[in-house]
Enzyme design. Structure first.
Site, PDB file in Angstrom:
ATOM      1  N   SER A   1     -10.190  -0.449   6.748  1.00  0.00           N
ATOM      2  CA  SER A   1      -9.513  -0.253   5.469  1.00  0.00           C
ATOM      3  C   SER A   1      -8.813  -1.479   4.889  1.00  0.00           C
ATOM      4  O   SER A   1      -8.378  -1.444   3.736  1.00  0.00           O
ATOM      5  CB  SER A   1      -8.502   0.889   5.574  1.00  0.00           C
ATOM      6  OG  SER A   1      -9.171   2.126   5.525  1.00  0.00           O
TER       7      SER A   1
ATOM      8  N   LYS B   1       0.861  -1.185   0.000  1.00  0.00           N
ATOM      9  CA  LYS B   1       0.000   0.000   0.000  1.00  0.00           C
ATOM     10  C   LYS B   1       0.896   1.234   0.000  1.00  0.00           C
ATOM     11  O   LYS B   1       1.948   1.253   0.670  1.00  0.00           O
ATOM     12  CB  LYS B   1      -0.886  -0.026   1.251  1.00  0.00           C
ATOM     13  CG  LYS B   1      -1.950   1.076   1.297  1.00  0.00           C
ATOM     14  CD  LYS B   1      -2.852   0.921   2.525  1.00  0.00           C
ATOM     15  CE  LYS B   1      -3.964   1.948   2.565  1.00  0.00           C
ATOM     16  NZ  LYS B   1      -4.839   1.771   3.736  1.00  0.00           N
TER      17      LYS B   1
ATOM     18  N   SER C   1      -9.749   1.952   2.657  1.00  0.00           N
ATOM     19  CA  SER C   1      -8.805   2.672   1.838  1.00  0.00           C
ATOM     20  C   SER C   1      -7.801   1.792   1.091  1.00  0.00           C
ATOM     21  O   SER C   1      -7.215   2.224   0.108  1.00  0.00           O
ATOM     22  CB  SER C   1      -8.044   3.667   2.705  1.00  0.00           C
ATOM     23  OG  SER C   1      -7.236   2.991   3.650  1.00  0.00           O
TER      24      SER C   1
END
Lengths: 487, 475
Positions: free
Chosen positions: A175, A76, A151
């Site tokens: 997330s 990420k 996210s």
């Protein structure tokens, strides 16, 4: 080969069936083919990935048995990666090349993983759809008109579409779990303090936790083995005895006590999802589990408390992005105040600005007791709810999300978006570990089942998830990406 | 109307740890800009603080030295504001749960009496960097070497009633901190900084007047001057029918005045909240007792010992113990020479004058304790007189050889040979027949003049007691 799990790939590499170089090349080719449509990656590190793959093959030839040797991973984009662009999905870090590695990245590297690139995400991890990314929304591989969740949407989409073998994500209010559910992959949010936050760009420090997104619970255990552990660079990481999370995967579920929170199974829950979760729980019962209804009386307060605490912490965590030392700086500032105002106004997106405003307000003199202090009290109540529940049960099960993946640009107002995290958020407040595993479909879109365990009981969580995956095959289903590409 | 002054001091003391409060960067003074700033100090994204335990130990040590309550569960908070030399956009400090709670220290007033001054609290926090406004032509340079250096902010109660008391408090605090060896505490380098909260009120009134906070005071002398200026300013203001505005004022040493830092008072809202990146500091009794066991003898106890063991006056003892180095120096001289009174005189007068004149630190003095003790030993065994000893002392500044070697080389050894002294006396009597006669006629005080002539003739080397005796006999 690229559709295999990490567990399978490790065996294939060990047996010489394939090489890391071949595997890495295959993933890079697939990224080249599909990332245009999926927008799962912000940065692809082709040259360094190939170099790392060759190095991994050389190390294997030299006898290395590092646990993830040669396995291609995606991080990420809020994990700092030395020498590689690290944006946190924001314009304000559009030019930030980190001079150091996050502990998670370092541990993955030490375990032999090959970094393919950095995945798309909601700006500063603030969002549930990936649409707040400055680099454009990532798409759901099951339906390109749907969001992948957020996210960690880029990571979830990349795993689902086999643009990597495994990925890292972070979870502050859901997330990891929510995008895992939307994209039909397995996602694990560990207990707070289990994984070091050093090098993870902070959203809300007391809630943020890193974890894996991958293709099975078995893989999640392998990844957690590498990620977990105390780090003297993070004072909030917890020093626990080393644990092999793969060791108890095959423990019997006979006698397992499963709790179903009555607050989750109400008329507000999509009945198709409720049915899927009930069926999934049935599978566990068939494996010997007993099911009881439990009470989490304060669960409806969790969302409000979260939207005070998280923005409060974020409002000060994001103060360092001021245009002075790195990142975006406005053109021709006329004085210091102008530099601050314009760099931050132009550098941050709408949702980030909204949360900075909320957080600043909540911490302001005269409002602190009414908001921040009260939210912390609720946090304590929520934690106590779970502590009481875990006196009765071993795991708590429910849906990960109230609905399947929603359409891009379909949610216009923030509060509706915030409600997407209704089932996931309480765990972050309580610091508990949770997983989302694929459990069925609604309208052709994957549905996730959330499994929650008590503090630091990740081994139990993984045991339950793995046993579920032994008797079901939802986690092995793949999106028909080619057809979608035409769409 | 008669006014009473009320002063409270906030002292920022840089703790002398080798590394910063939350990062491993060095903390040396005077390094090239930004050479002591790592990724945490620069507030790069993803970096986290790790508490320096030595700073905690130093804070606790200070707390124990002033008899303060030690916070067994102290908490760091974020104090939020934007400034370029504050890279994170917040300073990590302690608001509600400081490591050091209420304590006291005593000061000696002019009349010799003791006054107890309350210390409200002492909390740990990180220092900011420096903004450099010169040499950058319309821009500002940022030096982050100092950013994150550990500070102990020591807050006094508003117990001080004059600028003199404020200085006495500050000096006492400084002395204790130096004894504890927890800070360089050099005001000129900013490792010991003082802000003064000053107000006045009519004598007899119990409520405090409106206070102003004076910043930028960087010497003991300026503390006194700045407060005196501010008291005068406030008094004149009130007497002219005005009123004091609560504000921050800057002391300008060149003009010897304070002036308002801002035209209008901006109410800063620092949005304090507990720092989520750090756990509360938990201090147990074992930790506290281990530190208590390391506490050195503090100035008050040492002064009492000097009075008791060495027979010094309260005043002399007070002067000698003010600095730990000076007290150590004195004790070495006293022990080696076996004469505490002479040692006290030489250290507090001759040596102190030498240091003052050259603006030297004690460590820079060419005369160290052992050589000074040797000199005193030569006074005691009559090798030199007290007066000649001053000449030897002067010579020792440029000559590193032993005291004996200097006395020998310069021929300063006292003449005690009676044959030589008698010759000297005969010569003086012959040269001064009038005075000799006056003595014989009963004007005995003239003997002083004659002794003086003998000493002069001997270039000071004659033993004055012996000369006196020979003169009397011959006359």
């Amino acid at each position: 080969m690229i559709k295999k799990t990490v567990t399978e790939l490790c065996a294939a590499l060990a047996s010489g069936e394939t090489t890391s170089e071949a595997l890495t090349r295959a993933y890079l080719d697939r990224i080249a083919e599909h990332n245009g449509a999926l927008n799962a990656y912000i940065t692809v590190c082709e040259d360094s990935a190939m170099a790392q793959a060759r190095e991994a093959d050389a190390q294997r030839a030299a006898g290395s048995t590092a646990p993830l040797l040669g396995i291609p991973i995606a991080h990420k984009d809020l994990f700092c990666t030395q020498g590689v662009l690290t944006t946190s999905g924001s314009k304000i870090l559009h030019n930030f090349v980190s001079p150091y590695d996050a502990t998670v990245v370092e541990r993955m590297q030490a375990a032999g993983a090959v970094m393919l690139g950095k995945t798309n995400m909601d700006e500063f991890a603030m969002g549930s759809s990936n649409e707040s990314s400055y680099y454009g929304a990532a798409r759901n591989p099951w339906d390109l008109k749907k969001v992948p969740g957020g996210s960690s949407g880029g990571s979830a989409a990349a795993v689902a579409a086999d643009l990597c073998a495994m990925a890292t994500g972070t979870d502050t209010g859901g997330s990891i779990r929510q995008p895992a559910a939307f994209c039909g992959v397995t996602g694990l949010k560990p207990s707070y303090g289990r994984v070091s936050r050093w090098g993870m760009i902070a959203y809300a420090s007391s809630l943020d936790q890193a974890g894996p997104l991958c293709k099975s619970a078995e893989d999640a255990a392998l990844l957690l083995n590498v990620m977990a552990g105390v780090d003297n660079k993070d004072s909030t990481s917890i020093d626990l005895p080393a644990e092999d999370f793969s060791a108890k995967l095959n423990d019997s579920l006979d006698g397992l006590r499963v709790g179903l929170p009555k607050q989750y199974f109400t008329s507000e829950l999509n009945p198709s999802i409720a049915a899927i979760i009930k069926t999934a729980v049935g599978e566990l019962e068939a494996l010997g589990a007993t099911v009881v209804e439990i009470d989490l009386p304060n669960s409806e307060l969790a969302l409000s408390a979260y939207y005070v605490i998280a923005p409060a912490e974020a409002s000060t965590n994001l103060s360092r992005f001021d245009g002075v030392r790195y990142g975006y700086r406005c053109e021709g500032p006329k004085d210091l105040e102008d530099l601050y105002k314009r760099s931050r106004s132009e550098g941050f997106g709408e949702e980030v600005k909204r949360r900075i405003m909320i957080g600043t307000y909540a911490l302001s003199a005269g409002f602190y007791d009414a908001y921040y202090r009260k939210a912390q009290k609720i946090r304590r109540l929520v934690k106590d709810d779970y502590a009481r529940a875990f006196e009765q049960v071993d795991v708590i099960i429910g849906p990960t999300t109230p609905s399947p993946a929603f359409g891009l640009a379909s949610i216009k107002d923030s509060v509706t978006m915030y409600l997407e995290d209704i089932y996931t958020i309480a765990l972050n407040l309580a610091g508990l570990p949770g997983m989302s595993v694929p459990a069925g479909y609604v309208d052709g879109l994957p549905i996730g089942m959330q499994i929650v365990a008590s503090d630091f009981a990740e081994a139990k969580l993984l045991n339950v998830a793995h046993q579920f995956q032994r008797v079901t095959d939802w986690h092995t289903h793949k999106p028909a990406l080619t057809a979608n590409k035409e769409a | 109307m008669e006014f009473e002054t009320v002063i409270g001091l906030e002292v920022h003391c840089q703790l002398a740890t080798e590394s910063k409060l939350f990062s491993g960067s060095a903390t040396q003074f005077g390094a090239e800009p930004n050479t002591q700033a790592n990724i945490f100090d620069l507030a790069l994204p993803g970096t986290l603080p790790v508490l320096n335990e030595k700073a905690v130990a130093m804070a606790v040590k200070f707390g124990l030295a002033i008899g303060a309550e030690i916070g067994k569960h102290s908490v760091f908070d974020r104090k939020n504001y934007f400034y370029p030399d504050l890279p994170k956009g917040y300073q990590v400090s302690q608001l509600d749960y400081p490591t050091v709670g209420k304590g006291t220290l005593s000061i000696t007033l002019d009349d010799g009496s003791e006054k107890i001054i309350g210390v409200t609290r002492a909390h740990m926090e990180e220092d900011a960097g420096k903004s450099l406004h010169e040499d950058y032509q319309g821009m500002s340079g940022i030096d982050l070497n100092r950013a994150g250096t550990p500070l102990l902010e020591i807050v006094s109660e508003p117990d001080l009633r004059s600028a003199k008391e404020a200085v006495a408090y500050l000096k006492k605090l400084h002395s204790i901190i130096r004894y504890l060896d927890i800070s360089d505490a050099i005001m000129a380098q900013g490792s010991f900084r003082c802000d003064a909260n000053v107000s006045i009120r009519p004598v007899g009134q119990t409520e405090f007047g409106t206070r102003t906070e004076i910043k930028n005071i960087n010497s003991f002398k300026f503390v006194e001057k700045a407060i005196n200026y501010e008291v005068r300013r406030q008094q004149e203001l009130i007497e002219d029918g005005g009123r004091v505005v609560q504000e921050t004022r800057l002391y300008d040493a060149d003009k010897d005045e304070t002036r308002s830092m801002r035209s209008k008072e901006v109410a800063n809202d620092y949005r304090y909240f507990p720092e989520p990146d750090l756990l509360p500091i938990v201090i147990d009794d074992e930790f506290i007792e281990a530190i208590r066991a390391q506490l050195p003898e503090l100035p008050d106890a040492r002064a009492a010992r000097f009075v008791g063991d060495f027979g010094l006056s309260d005043y002399d003892a007070g002067v000698l113990v003010a600095s730990r180095e000076m007290a150590d120096f004195f004790e070495t001289v006293a022990q080696r020479s076996g004469d505490a009174k002479l040692a006290a005189n030489w250290v507090s007068q001759d040596l102190q004058a030498l240091l003052n004149k050259n603006n030297w630190e004690l460590s820079e003095s060419p005369i160290q304790a052992e050589r000074l003790a040797d000199l005193i030993l030569r006074i005691k065994d009559d090798t030199v007189s007290g007066k000649i000893a001053k000449t030897v002392f002067e010579a020792m500044l440029s000559d590193e050889s032993s005291v004996d070697a200097i006395i020998e080389a310069k021929g300063l050894k006292q003449v005690t040979d009676s044959g030589a002294l008698e010759g000297l006396v005969d010569q003086v009597i012959a040269d001064n027949p009038d005075q000799a006669q006056q003595y014989r006629d009963g004007k005995v005080q003239v003997i002083g003049f004659l002794v003086g002539q003998c000493m002069k003739l001997s270039q000071g080397k004659a033993n004055p007691a012996q000369i006196n005796e020979i003169l009397r006999n011959k006359l």
